[in-house]
Scaffold this motif. Structure first.
Motif, PDB file in Angstrom:
ATOM      1  N   GLU A 186       0.902  -1.218   0.011  1.00  0.00           N
ATOM      2  CA  GLU A 186      -0.101  -0.033   0.016  1.00  0.00           C
ATOM      3  C   GLU A 186       0.893   1.334  -0.130  1.00  0.00           C
ATOM      4  OE1 GLU A 186      -2.497  -0.277   3.230  1.00  0.00           O
ATOM      5  OE2 GLU A 186      -3.694  -2.063   2.485  1.00  0.00           O
ATOM      6  N   ARG A 187       1.953   1.141   0.893  1.00  0.00           N
ATOM      7  CA  ARG A 187       2.769   2.530   0.578  1.00  0.00           C
ATOM      8  C   ARG A 187       4.002   2.638  -0.213  1.00  0.00           C
ATOM      9  NH1 ARG A 187       2.089   5.260   5.733  1.00  0.00           N
ATOM     10  NH2 ARG A 187       3.386   6.931   4.599  1.00  0.00           N
ATOM     11  N   LEU A 188       4.315   1.487  -0.722  1.00  0.00           N
ATOM     12  CA  LEU A 188       5.162   1.588  -1.725  1.00  0.00           C
ATOM     13  C   LEU A 188       4.934   1.069  -3.051  1.00  0.00           C
ATOM     14  CD1 LEU A 188       8.015  -0.282   0.595  1.00  0.00           C
ATOM     15  CD2 LEU A 188       8.316   2.141  -0.108  1.00  0.00           C
ATOM     16  N   GLY A 189       3.897   0.292  -3.103  1.00  0.00           N
ATOM     17  CA  GLY A 189       3.259  -0.090  -4.456  1.00  0.00           C
ATOM     18  C   GLY A 189       4.029  -1.161  -5.034  1.00  0.00           C
ATOM     19  N   TRP A 190       4.818  -1.901  -4.150  1.00  0.00           N
ATOM     20  CA  TRP A 190       5.445  -3.055  -5.013  1.00  0.00           C
ATOM     21  C   TRP A 190       4.699  -4.212  -4.534  1.00  0.00           C
ATOM     22  CZ3 TRP A 190      10.674  -1.649  -1.546  1.00  0.00           C
ATOM     23  CH2 TRP A 190      10.920  -0.334  -2.129  1.00  0.00           C
ATOM     24  N   GLU A 191       5.308  -5.326  -5.345  1.00  0.00           N
ATOM     25  CA  GLU A 191       4.752  -6.856  -5.348  1.00  0.00           C
ATOM     26  C   GLU A 191       5.298  -7.864  -4.516  1.00  0.00           C
ATOM     27  OE1 GLU A 191       3.755 -10.602  -8.445  1.00  0.00           O
ATOM     28  OE2 GLU A 191       4.970  -8.907  -8.985  1.00  0.00           O
ATOM     29  N   VAL A 192       4.499  -8.240  -3.520  1.00  0.00           N
ATOM     30  CA  VAL A 192       4.887  -9.080  -2.365  1.00  0.00           C
ATOM     31  C   VAL A 192       4.895 -10.518  -3.355  1.00  0.00           C
ATOM     32  CG1 VAL A 192       4.824 -10.432  -0.186  1.00  0.00           C
ATOM     33  CG2 VAL A 192       4.402  -7.996  -0.387  1.00  0.00           C
ATOM     34  N   ILE A 193       5.767 -11.157  -3.637  1.00  0.00           N
ATOM     35  CA  ILE A 193       5.432 -12.376  -4.429  1.00  0.00           C
ATOM     36  C   ILE A 193       5.177 -13.821  -3.662  1.00  0.00           C
ATOM     37  CG2 ILE A 193       6.683 -11.621  -6.461  1.00  0.00           C
ATOM     38  CD1 ILE A 193       9.205 -13.124  -5.564  1.00  0.00           C
ATOM     39  N   TRP A 194       5.895 -13.739  -2.243  1.00  0.00           N
ATOM     40  CA  TRP A 194       5.589 -14.510  -1.254  1.00  0.00           C
ATOM     41  C   TRP A 194       5.797 -14.299   0.017  1.00  0.00           C
ATOM     42  CZ3 TRP A 194      10.173 -15.545   0.838  1.00  0.00           C
ATOM     43  CH2 TRP A 194      11.400 -15.693   0.068  1.00  0.00           C
ATOM     44  N   SER A 195       5.389 -14.853   1.045  1.00  0.00           N
ATOM     45  CA  SER A 195       5.515 -14.750   2.582  1.00  0.00           C
ATOM     46  C   SER A 195       5.662 -15.815   3.438  1.00  0.00           C
ATOM     47  CB  SER A 195       4.615 -13.437   3.060  1.00  0.00           C
ATOM     48  OG  SER A 195       3.471 -14.063   3.239  1.00  0.00           O
ATOM     49  N   VAL A 196       6.736 -15.879   3.976  1.00  0.00           N
ATOM     50  CA  VAL A 196       6.708 -17.070   4.777  1.00  0.00           C
ATOM     51  C   VAL A 196       7.129 -16.968   6.258  1.00  0.00           C
ATOM     52  CG1 VAL A 196       7.119 -18.726   2.544  1.00  0.00           C
ATOM     53  CG2 VAL A 196       9.129 -17.597   4.288  1.00  0.00           C
ATOM     54  N   GLY A 197       7.217 -17.977   7.121  1.00  0.00           N
ATOM     55  CA  GLY A 197       7.503 -17.754   8.558  1.00  0.00           C
ATOM     56  C   GLY A 197       8.826 -18.228   8.941  1.00  0.00           C
ATOM     57  N   SER A 198       9.299 -19.283   7.918  1.00  0.00           N
ATOM     58  CA  SER A 198      10.516 -19.931   8.409  1.00  0.00           C
ATOM     59  C   SER A 198      11.833 -19.704   7.426  1.00  0.00           C
ATOM     60  CB  SER A 198      10.257 -21.345   8.582  1.00  0.00           C
ATOM     61  OG  SER A 198       9.974 -22.028   7.547  1.00  0.00           O
ATOM     62  N   GLY A 199      12.967 -19.826   7.743  1.00  0.00           N
ATOM     63  CA  GLY A 199      14.118 -19.792   6.834  1.00  0.00           C
ATOM     64  C   GLY A 199      14.070 -20.960   5.764  1.00  0.00           C
ATOM     65  N   ILE A 200      13.555 -22.255   6.471  1.00  0.00           N
ATOM     66  CA  ILE A 200      13.450 -23.202   5.349  1.00  0.00           C
ATOM     67  C   ILE A 200      12.598 -23.049   4.256  1.00  0.00           C
ATOM     68  CG2 ILE A 200      12.788 -25.659   5.074  1.00  0.00           C
ATOM     69  CD1 ILE A 200      13.931 -26.184   8.169  1.00  0.00           C
ATOM     70  N   GLU A 201      11.488 -22.509   4.512  1.00  0.00           N
ATOM     71  CA  GLU A 201      10.276 -22.065   3.582  1.00  0.00           C
ATOM     72  C   GLU A 201      10.802 -21.017   2.793  1.00  0.00           C
ATOM     73  OE1 GLU A 201       6.052 -22.478   5.349  1.00  0.00           O
ATOM     74  OE2 GLU A 201       7.559 -20.992   6.741  1.00  0.00           O
TER      75      GLU A 201
END
Length: 359
Positions: A22-37
């Motif tokens: 919303e503030r930067l107008g960039w695309e989040v292609i994925w989000s995860v909770g762990s380093g392995i992921e």
């Protein structure tokens, strides 16, 4: 910009995602909770920029995740963390290959504005930089440095080594200083573009990585043999006529704080013993003017090479000015400094390189 978000806390992860979109107008292609992921997602779709937390889900923290991912992928990783004063994990992650660390934004407008401003600057970094993996770039071996003591003396050191750096600086500094001997008649002073609340944490972390003792500059000290000094405030660090290190707000108009140029120019005026200056990775143009002034006085000067830089901004400006006698990677600069220290403590007499040498 394609962004990957790695953070253990779901609510903070969603907060980051919302700000990026919303503030930067960039695309989040994925989000995860762990380093392995995160490593698994990188194999499928590598982001332009990865926002990495320190506390993650699972056994792997952000430091190990950064190190592991960079061994396999040429990613640009930025640490997003709560910047507690003694959070040495942040600097361990920078040593592992992350190029910068920024404060995890809270919900208030000032914190969000600061985050957005920093992220916009980092867009330039990610576009100009293909980060090398940790083994090639910014990992420093941990040394057994227990019971380190500085060679305290009323006399000034025989050799002063002045180092300026910005984005990517902590890891590059660690690589360089790992090559220097613990006991010598040399003193090191580091000007790192960094908010004052993080300086103590960096000094503590750096002290664990290198042979020499590390401490922050309170103001009023003189350089000490066998000691690494780190500027610790948002004011400029300068040297006065007596050789003491002092902080000053002037010049107010200089946006780089603390400014490498201001410090280099002050030691050019007031330091009367042997002097070597180094300009490492960083965004912007700070340091080149001061490095050139020192070279013209006959001091030996170094700049970091493009291949090993997190951001080839400050060293590039120095190279374009003809300010550096030698342009090398951090570990190589450390090796040359070790030679200079040995010569300065022996019967030899080190002379600066000829104009144009190694450029």
């Amino acid at each position: 910009m394609k962004i990957g978000v790695v953070r253990g806390d779901l609510s903070e992860r969603e907060h980051l995602i919302r700000l990026v979109k919303e503030r930067l107008g960039w695309e989040v292609i994925w989000s995860v909770g762990s380093g392995i992921e995160a490593g698994q997602r990188c194999r499928i779709q590598k982001p332009d920029l990865m926002l990495m937390g320190i506390k993650l889900s699972g056994k792997m923290d952000g430091v190990e995740a950064t190190r592991t991912i960079l061994k396999e992928h040429q990613c640009t990783i930025v640490i997003v963390s709560r910047m507690e004063r003694q959070n040495t994990s942040i600097f361990k992650a920078l040593s592992a290959g992350a190029i910068d660390a920024i404060e995890m934004p809270s919900r208030n407008s000032e914190s969000i504005s600061n985050f957005v401003s920093r992220m916009r600057k980092l867009k330039t970094v990610s576009q100009e930089h293909a980060l090398k993996n940790a083994e090639q770039g910014f990992s420093a071996p941990k040394k057994n440095v227990k019971n380190k003591v500085s060679q305290l003396s009323d006399d000034l050191p025989d050799l002063l080594i002045a180092i300026g750096c910005s984005t990517g600086g902590p890891g590059a500094v660690a690589l360089l200083l790992a090559e220097l001997p613990e006991a010598s008649r040399a003193s090191v002073i580091i000007i790192q573009h960094m908010d004052e609340e993080h300086a103590s944490g960096m000094a503590e972390w750096l002290d664990m990585q290198i042979p020499m003792r590390t401490r922050t500059i309170q103001g009023g000290e003189r350089p000490e043999s066998g000691t690494v000094f780190l500027a610790k405030t948002n004011d400029h660090l300068t040297m006065d006529a007596s050789g003491r290190l002092i902080y000053t707000k002037d010049p107010i108009e200089n946006p780089y704080r603390p400014s490498v140029d201001e410090f280099f120019c002050s030691i050019a005026q007031h330091w009367r013993k042997k002097l070597v200056a180094v300009l490492l990775t960083g965004m912007g143009r700070d340091g080149g003017r001061g490095l050139l002034a020192l070279r013209r006085l006959g001091c030996h000067t170094f700049a970091q090479d493009k291949a090993s830089c997190a951001v080839y901004g400050m060293p590039q400006d120095a190279a374009q000015r003809g300010a550096a006698n030698e342009i090398l990677a951090p570990g190589q600069i450390g090796g040359r400094l070790r030679e200079i220290i040995n010569i300065s403590q022996g019967s030899g007499n080190f002379q600066g390189g000829k104009p144009g040498e190694n450029e």
